[in-house]
Design a protein around this motif. Structure first.
Motif, PDB file in Angstrom:
ATOM      1  N   ALA A 361       0.840  -1.195   0.000  1.00 58.66           N
ATOM      2  CA  ALA A 361       0.000   0.000   0.000  1.00 58.66           C
ATOM      3  C   ALA A 361       0.884   1.257   0.000  1.00 58.66           C
ATOM      4  O   ALA A 361       1.896   1.316   0.705  1.00 58.66           O
ATOM      5  CB  ALA A 361      -0.911   0.000   1.219  1.00 58.66           C
ATOM      6  N   VAL A 363       0.227   4.041   1.283  1.00 55.43           N
ATOM      7  CA  VAL A 363       0.240   4.668   2.612  1.00 55.43           C
ATOM      8  C   VAL A 363       1.315   4.031   3.490  1.00 55.43           C
ATOM      9  O   VAL A 363       1.951   4.723   4.297  1.00 55.43           O
ATOM     10  CB  VAL A 363      -1.143   4.583   3.300  1.00 55.43           C
ATOM     11  N   ASP A 364       1.537   2.724   3.325  1.00 58.52           N
ATOM     12  CA  ASP A 364       2.587   2.062   4.101  1.00 58.52           C
ATOM     13  C   ASP A 364       3.978   2.558   3.686  1.00 58.52           C
ATOM     14  O   ASP A 364       4.863   2.748   4.532  1.00 58.52           O
ATOM     15  CB  ASP A 364       2.502   0.548   3.936  1.00 58.52           C
ATOM     16  N   VAL A 367       4.601   5.995   5.222  1.00 58.89           N
ATOM     17  CA  VAL A 367       4.934   5.915   6.647  1.00 58.89           C
ATOM     18  C   VAL A 367       6.365   5.411   6.837  1.00 58.89           C
ATOM     19  O   VAL A 367       7.156   5.977   7.598  1.00 58.89           O
ATOM     20  CB  VAL A 367       3.933   5.025   7.402  1.00 58.89           C
ATOM     21  N   SER A 374       1.882   8.784  10.049  1.00 58.19           N
ATOM     22  CA  SER A 374       0.978   7.661  10.320  1.00 58.19           C
ATOM     23  C   SER A 374       0.178   7.378   9.060  1.00 58.19           C
ATOM     24  O   SER A 374       0.207   8.150   8.094  1.00 58.19           O
ATOM     25  CB  SER A 374       0.016   8.012  11.464  1.00 58.19           C
ATOM     26  N   LYS A 375      -0.544   6.280   9.081  1.00 60.69           N
ATOM     27  CA  LYS A 375      -1.381   5.958   7.929  1.00 60.69           C
ATOM     28  C   LYS A 375      -2.458   7.020   7.735  1.00 60.69           C
ATOM     29  O   LYS A 375      -2.785   7.373   6.592  1.00 60.69           O
ATOM     30  CB  LYS A 375      -2.024   4.578   8.105  1.00 60.69           C
ATOM     31  N   ALA A 378      -0.863   9.863   6.085  1.00 59.56           N
ATOM     32  CA  ALA A 378      -0.607   9.534   4.683  1.00 59.56           C
ATOM     33  C   ALA A 378      -1.884   9.687   3.851  1.00 59.56           C
ATOM     34  O   ALA A 378      -1.856  10.245   2.749  1.00 59.56           O
ATOM     35  CB  ALA A 378      -0.068   8.114   4.569  1.00 59.56           C
ATOM     36  N   ARG A 379      -3.013   9.216   4.376  1.00 57.60           N
ATOM     37  CA  ARG A 379      -4.289   9.332   3.630  1.00 57.60           C
ATOM     38  C   ARG A 379      -4.659  10.803   3.441  1.00 57.60           C
ATOM     39  O   ARG A 379      -5.116  11.189   2.368  1.00 57.60           O
ATOM     40  CB  ARG A 379      -5.394   8.576   4.377  1.00 57.60           C
ATOM     41  N   THR A 400      -2.132   0.579  -4.277  1.00 56.13           N
ATOM     42  CA  THR A 400      -0.998  -0.278  -3.935  1.00 56.13           C
ATOM     43  C   THR A 400       0.058  -0.195  -5.030  1.00 56.13           C
ATOM     44  O   THR A 400      -0.205   0.271  -6.137  1.00 56.13           O
ATOM     45  CB  THR A 400      -1.439  -1.738  -3.764  1.00 56.13           C
TER      46      THR A 400
END
Length: 427
Positions: A361, A363-364, A367, A374-375, A378-379, A400
């Motif tokens: 992902a 977002v991962d 981070v 944090s996630k 990120a969002r 992803t």
């Protein structure tokens, strides 16, 4: 308007000193001249561009240039400007360096023109054949020790170095003088050029020709470049040299060196290193004063010099790499360019197996890279439109990344905003 080569060099600020009578000589005839280049490395650096560009300028105005690669004198080492004895190179290393340097000389000079083609010579071809007794009799006999001690290259070295100067390096000016006389005798070379630190060595050759041939030869030296802030020209902020070889300094870094020229230096560099005319440089000079933020003079300088040294392909590659830093497309760059451009940005690694199947992902990645705390952070950044992956804006917080998206199968480039980058290496 410039009427002779010396007029041309003067308006460009390139005449530091010259022998009496040189103006009269070039006003009445075309001359053969030479400049020596020291093979201490397998590439020339941009400091060598000063004399090399001027050889080409002489050629364009009808004179015949000779670029001398010092395969013979390189065995000794020039003490000029040095504070300690040089390490001697092996013959194999010197010869290999000379072959590499010849290629770079040929990229600036014209060897095909019919009227006054340039030539490259290697002084090893004659110096390595001369016996010591012959050299002492035919060259050394014409110089006193007092004359040699008075030269700045020797005197300043003896003042700076407690150990003095070896007989080997002390003799360097005699070898250079011998070169000048050899070219005077064999090809009618009447002029030697070089940096201002070479004045003593060059006039030693003028003196040798006068004493041993009863004829007049000439010397011309160019100023040694120093940046307006006093730092050394030709060095990056990290203190590394800027080389002409793309294997040592990439076209991108070469371009960036010129583009980052200070406003106080750029007009001087335009005069020294480009073929631009006086009106063109005057126009760029006005832009430096009136619109310095546009950096038009620096951009033109970088384009002109990079094209000259690396060709149109090298310039295009350098400009594409430079644009990538400002949000341009990175997918068209090769792997070496990406490594070079983003060598100094933060980086991390991700295992190739992690990119299999559904991938990782975004977002991962944000981070783990530190671009998001944090996630949830990120969002928010993705939803705000400020996150890019491989130059493409990330529109979906659920996106992803899989292996096929890695550039050259090796890189994922994250960007937040305009200039905050993070390089993910796929291992």
């Amino acid at each position: 308007m410039a009427t002779t080569i010396l007029d041309e060099l003067r308006w460009r600020g390139l005449v530091y000193d010259q022998t009496e009578g040189l103006d009269e000589l070039v006003s009445r005839e075309k001359v053969t001249l030479y400049n020596g280049f020291d093979p201490t490395a397998d590439s020339l650096h941009i400091g060598n561009l000063v004399p090399l560009m001027q050889l080409a300028r002489w050629q364009r105005l009808g004179h015949t240039p000779i670029a001398l690669a010092g395969g013979g004198t390189g065995m000794i080492g020039d003490p000029s400007g040095k504070s300690s004895e040089r390490n001697l190179l092996t013959l194999d290393v010197i010869d290999a360096n000379v072959e590499q340097i010849k290629v770079q000389l040929a990229s600036i000079l014209d060897f095909e023109v019919k009227t006054n083609p340039a030539r490259v010579v290697n002084n090893a071809d004659w110096l390595r054949q001369v016996s010591l007794v012959e050299f002492l009799r035919d060259t050394g006999k014409h110089f006193t020790v007092n004359y040699m001690l008075a030269k700045d290259s020797v005197k300043s070295r003896m003042e700076r170095d407690d150990s003095g100067i070896s007989y080997t390096e002390f003799s360097y000016m005699l070898l250079q003088a011998h070169d000048f006389r050899h070219l005077f005798d064999t090809v009618g070379c009447q002029l030697q050029t070089g940096g201002s630190d070479q004045w003593g060595n060059i006039v030693a050759g003028v003196e040798l020709i006068r004493r041993s041939r009863a004829q007049k030869a000439h010397a011309l030296v160019y100023p040694l470049l120093v940046r307006a802030d006093g730092s050394k020209f030709g060095k990056t902020a990290e203190g590394t040299s800027v080389w002409l070889s793309p294997a040592r300094t990439s076209p991108y870094r070469f371009y960036q060196y010129w583009f980052n020229t200070d406003d106080a230096d750029v007009v001087t560099y335009l005069k020294y290193f480009t073929w631009l005319s006086q009106p063109e440089i005057a126009e760029l000079s006005n832009l430096v004063i009136e619109q310095p933020e546009r950096r038009e003079a620096q951009r033109r300088l970088a384009r002109e010099v990079t094209r000259m040294v690396h060709g149109e392909t090298g310039l295009a590659r350098a400009e594409a790499a430079s644009q990538a830093l400002f949000g341009g497309d990175v997918t068209g760059l090769d792997a070496a360019d990406i490594e070079d451009i983003f060598a100094e940005v933060p980086s991390s690694e991700v295992g190739r197996e992690a990119l299999a199947d559904g991938g990782v992902a975004v977002v991962d990645l944000l981070v783990s890279s530190g671009l998001a705390s944090s996630k949830a952070d990120a969002r928010r950044k993705i939803q705000g439109g400020g996150i890019y992956l491989n130059s493409e804006r990330v529109a979906d917080a659920a996106q992803t990344v899989a292996a096929p998206q890695a550039i050259h199968g090796r890189f994922l480039l994250l960007r937040q905003g305009k200039r905050q980058y993070h390089l993910v290496r796929v291992k």
